[in-house]
Write a protein that holds these residues in place. Structure first.
Motif, PDB file in Angstrom:
ATOM      1  N   PHE A 293       0.839  -1.195   0.000  1.00  0.00           N
ATOM      2  CA  PHE A 293       0.000   0.000   0.000  1.00  0.00           C
ATOM      3  C   PHE A 293       0.873   1.244   0.000  1.00  0.00           C
ATOM      4  CE2 PHE A 293       0.519  -0.874   4.597  1.00  0.00           C
ATOM      5  CZ  PHE A 293       0.949   0.370   5.056  1.00  0.00           C
ATOM      6  N   ARG A 294       0.244   2.338  -0.367  1.00  0.00           N
ATOM      7  CA  ARG A 294       0.888   3.652  -0.329  1.00  0.00           C
ATOM      8  C   ARG A 294      -0.133   4.643   0.202  1.00  0.00           C
ATOM      9  NH1 ARG A 294       3.436   5.977  -5.767  1.00  0.00           N
ATOM     10  NH2 ARG A 294       4.887   4.270  -5.323  1.00  0.00           N
ATOM     11  N   LEU A 295       0.228   5.336   1.276  1.00  0.00           N
ATOM     12  CA  LEU A 295      -0.666   6.296   1.910  1.00  0.00           C
ATOM     13  C   LEU A 295       0.092   7.584   2.226  1.00  0.00           C
ATOM     14  CD1 LEU A 295      -2.581   4.088   4.552  1.00  0.00           C
ATOM     15  CD2 LEU A 295      -3.504   4.989   2.407  1.00  0.00           C
TER      16      LEU A 295
ATOM     17  N   THR B   8       5.897   6.464  12.265  1.00  0.00           N
ATOM     18  CA  THR B   8       5.271   6.921  11.025  1.00  0.00           C
ATOM     19  C   THR B   8       3.761   6.943  11.199  1.00  0.00           C
ATOM     20  OG1 THR B   8       7.065   5.997   9.688  1.00  0.00           O
ATOM     21  CG2 THR B   8       4.990   6.457   8.565  1.00  0.00           C
ATOM     22  N   LEU B   9       3.155   8.082  10.920  1.00  0.00           N
ATOM     23  CA  LEU B   9       1.706   8.215  10.971  1.00  0.00           C
ATOM     24  C   LEU B   9       1.182   8.388   9.550  1.00  0.00           C
ATOM     25  CD1 LEU B   9      -0.870   8.569  12.743  1.00  0.00           C
ATOM     26  CD2 LEU B   9      -0.550  11.022  12.429  1.00  0.00           C
ATOM     27  N   LEU B  10       0.267   7.523   9.153  1.00  0.00           N
ATOM     28  CA  LEU B  10      -0.300   7.590   7.820  1.00  0.00           C
ATOM     29  C   LEU B  10      -1.809   7.791   7.887  1.00  0.00           C
ATOM     30  CD1 LEU B  10       1.698   4.727   6.043  1.00  0.00           C
ATOM     31  CD2 LEU B  10       2.231   7.173   6.167  1.00  0.00           C
ATOM     32  N   CYS B  11      -2.343   8.461   6.878  1.00  0.00           N
ATOM     33  CA  CYS B  11      -3.761   8.828   6.841  1.00  0.00           C
ATOM     34  C   CYS B  11      -4.505   7.972   5.822  1.00  0.00           C
ATOM     35  CB  CYS B  11      -3.914  10.310   6.495  1.00  0.00           C
ATOM     36  SG  CYS B  11      -3.056  11.422   7.641  1.00  0.00           S
ATOM     37  N   ASP B  12      -5.435   7.177   6.307  1.00  0.00           N
ATOM     38  CA  ASP B  12      -6.237   6.312   5.442  1.00  0.00           C
ATOM     39  C   ASP B  12      -7.478   7.090   5.015  1.00  0.00           C
ATOM     40  OD1 ASP B  12      -7.194   4.124   4.085  1.00  0.00           O
ATOM     41  OD2 ASP B  12      -7.894   3.062   5.872  1.00  0.00           O
ATOM     42  N   VAL B  13      -7.295   7.944   4.031  1.00  0.00           N
ATOM     43  CA  VAL B  13      -8.351   8.846   3.579  1.00  0.00           C
ATOM     44  C   VAL B  13      -9.558   8.048   3.089  1.00  0.00           C
ATOM     45  CG1 VAL B  13      -8.921  10.750   2.031  1.00  0.00           C
ATOM     46  CG2 VAL B  13      -6.594  10.530   2.937  1.00  0.00           C
ATOM     47  N   ASP B  14     -10.734   8.400   3.620  1.00  0.00           N
ATOM     48  CA  ASP B  14     -11.989   7.723   3.257  1.00  0.00           C
ATOM     49  C   ASP B  14     -11.948   6.226   3.534  1.00  0.00           C
ATOM     50  OD1 ASP B  14     -13.223  10.087   2.471  1.00  0.00           O
ATOM     51  OD2 ASP B  14     -12.549   9.904   0.393  1.00  0.00           O
ATOM     52  N   HIS B  15     -11.068   5.804   4.438  1.00  0.00           N
ATOM     53  CA  HIS B  15     -11.011   4.407   4.882  1.00  0.00           C
ATOM     54  C   HIS B  15     -10.669   3.445   3.750  1.00  0.00           C
ATOM     55  CE1 HIS B  15     -13.099   5.855   8.524  1.00  0.00           C
ATOM     56  NE2 HIS B  15     -13.894   6.493   7.697  1.00  0.00           N
ATOM     57  N   GLY B  16     -10.006   3.935   2.717  1.00  0.00           N
ATOM     58  CA  GLY B  16      -9.756   3.090   1.540  1.00  0.00           C
ATOM     59  C   GLY B  16      -8.993   1.817   1.849  1.00  0.00           C
ATOM     60  N   LEU B  17      -7.883   1.934   2.595  1.00  0.00           N
ATOM     61  CA  LEU B  17      -7.089   0.742   2.906  1.00  0.00           C
ATOM     62  C   LEU B  17      -7.833  -0.188   3.852  1.00  0.00           C
ATOM     63  CD1 LEU B  17      -4.480  -0.853   2.667  1.00  0.00           C
ATOM     64  CD2 LEU B  17      -3.520   0.523   4.529  1.00  0.00           C
ATOM     65  N   SER B  18      -8.465   0.371   4.873  1.00  0.00           N
ATOM     66  CA  SER B  18      -9.215  -0.462   5.811  1.00  0.00           C
ATOM     67  C   SER B  18     -10.309  -1.247   5.099  1.00  0.00           C
ATOM     68  CB  SER B  18      -9.839   0.409   6.917  1.00  0.00           C
ATOM     69  OG  SER B  18      -8.850   0.994   7.727  1.00  0.00           O
ATOM     70  N   LEU B  19     -11.006  -0.596   4.185  1.00  0.00           N
ATOM     71  CA  LEU B  19     -12.052  -1.284   3.426  1.00  0.00           C
ATOM     72  C   LEU B  19     -11.468  -2.427   2.602  1.00  0.00           C
ATOM     73  CD1 LEU B  19     -14.128   1.826   2.280  1.00  0.00           C
ATOM     74  CD2 LEU B  19     -15.027  -0.082   3.630  1.00  0.00           C
ATOM     75  N   SER B  20     -10.328  -2.198   1.968  1.00  0.00           N
ATOM     76  CA  SER B  20      -9.727  -3.220   1.111  1.00  0.00           C
ATOM     77  C   SER B  20      -9.231  -4.417   1.911  1.00  0.00           C
ATOM     78  CB  SER B  20      -8.567  -2.624   0.300  1.00  0.00           C
ATOM     79  OG  SER B  20      -7.440  -2.360   1.123  1.00  0.00           O
ATOM     80  N   LEU B  21      -8.926  -4.203   3.199  1.00  0.00           N
ATOM     81  CA  LEU B  21      -8.420  -5.284   4.044  1.00  0.00           C
ATOM     82  C   LEU B  21      -9.514  -5.947   4.867  1.00  0.00           C
ATOM     83  CD1 LEU B  21      -5.165  -3.591   5.408  1.00  0.00           C
ATOM     84  CD2 LEU B  21      -5.356  -5.245   3.541  1.00  0.00           C
ATOM     85  N   GLY B  22     -10.750  -5.521   4.690  1.00  0.00           N
ATOM     86  CA  GLY B  22     -11.841  -6.088   5.476  1.00  0.00           C
ATOM     87  C   GLY B  22     -11.844  -5.606   6.913  1.00  0.00           C
TER      88      GLY B  22
END
Length: 205
Positions: A40-42, A118-132
């Motif tokens: 991933f890239r965030l 490192t703090l990363l921003c999961d804008v609109d929950h995109g990564l969380s959604l893709s990982l279930g």
């Protein structure tokens, strides 16, 4: 100060929510021990993109998905990671915290913990959604939060009512998950020592 008993209300809402998430096996499809964590890239809190592969090139990584600093359970978890920074550094491990919060809220998280993570921003929950790892909170909970001054739409910049399941993964430098803590009950968080210990044990095979 609200006139209701917040503990009683939230205990009931949490109990209903957690039971429903377990019934739906929320988080069941998230990365498991022995699997390779998806690339991933965030963006970080400054908007600079960070690629997981670049971080893994430096050594093992612990990734923690949190709801945000507005959440008292996340505050407790962030405090535990702050205390664990020296142990992580001694183990050559990088900590990545991922939050749906952006902008000033994300900067506040970083300043409250340490510059050594490192703090990363999961804008609109995109990564969380893709990982279930994302779910809809439900209108009753959303309304109660808002009544108590926690406006998720304002916090996340979206009225979708989606939250991440707090989850923590310990990855070796090949990106293989050596330990995973995925628990729909957001009050239960991974212990930093367990993640660090998992990375210290030689891989099987």
């Amino acid at each position: 100060m609200t006139k209701h008993d917040p503990d009683t209300i939230y205990d009931r809402l949490i109990g209903t929510l957690v039971a429903d998430l377990h019934r739906r096996r929320a988080g069941h499809d998230a990365p498991r021990e022995g699997s390779v964590f998806p690339a991933f890239r965030l963006p970080d809190e400054r908007g600079v993109l960070c690629d997981l592969s670049q971080v893994l090139a430096r050594g093992p990584v612990v990734i923690s998905f949190i709801r945000g600093q507005w959440c008292p359970y996340c505050q407790e978890e962030l405090a535990s990671w702050k205390n664990a920074i020296p142990a992580l550094q001694a183990a050559g491990t990088t900590l990545i915290c991922i939050t749906p919060e952006t902008g000033g809220a994300a900067k506040a998280i970083r300043s409250s913990v340490s510059p050594e993570f490192t703090l990363l921003c999961d804008v609109d929950h995109g990564l969380s959604l893709s990982l279930g790892l994302a779910f809809h909170l439900g209108q009753a909970f959303i309304d109660q939060y808002k009544a108590d001054g926690v406006d998720l739409a304002a916090i996340y910049g979206s009225a979708a009512g989606i939250l991440p399941i707090p989850a923590t993964f310990a990855l070796d430098r090949d990106g293989v998950v050596r330990a995973a803590h995925v628990e729909p009950d957001f009050r239960i968080r991974a212990k930093p020592d367990d993640m660090i210990r998992a990375l210290a044990v030689p891989a099987k095979g």
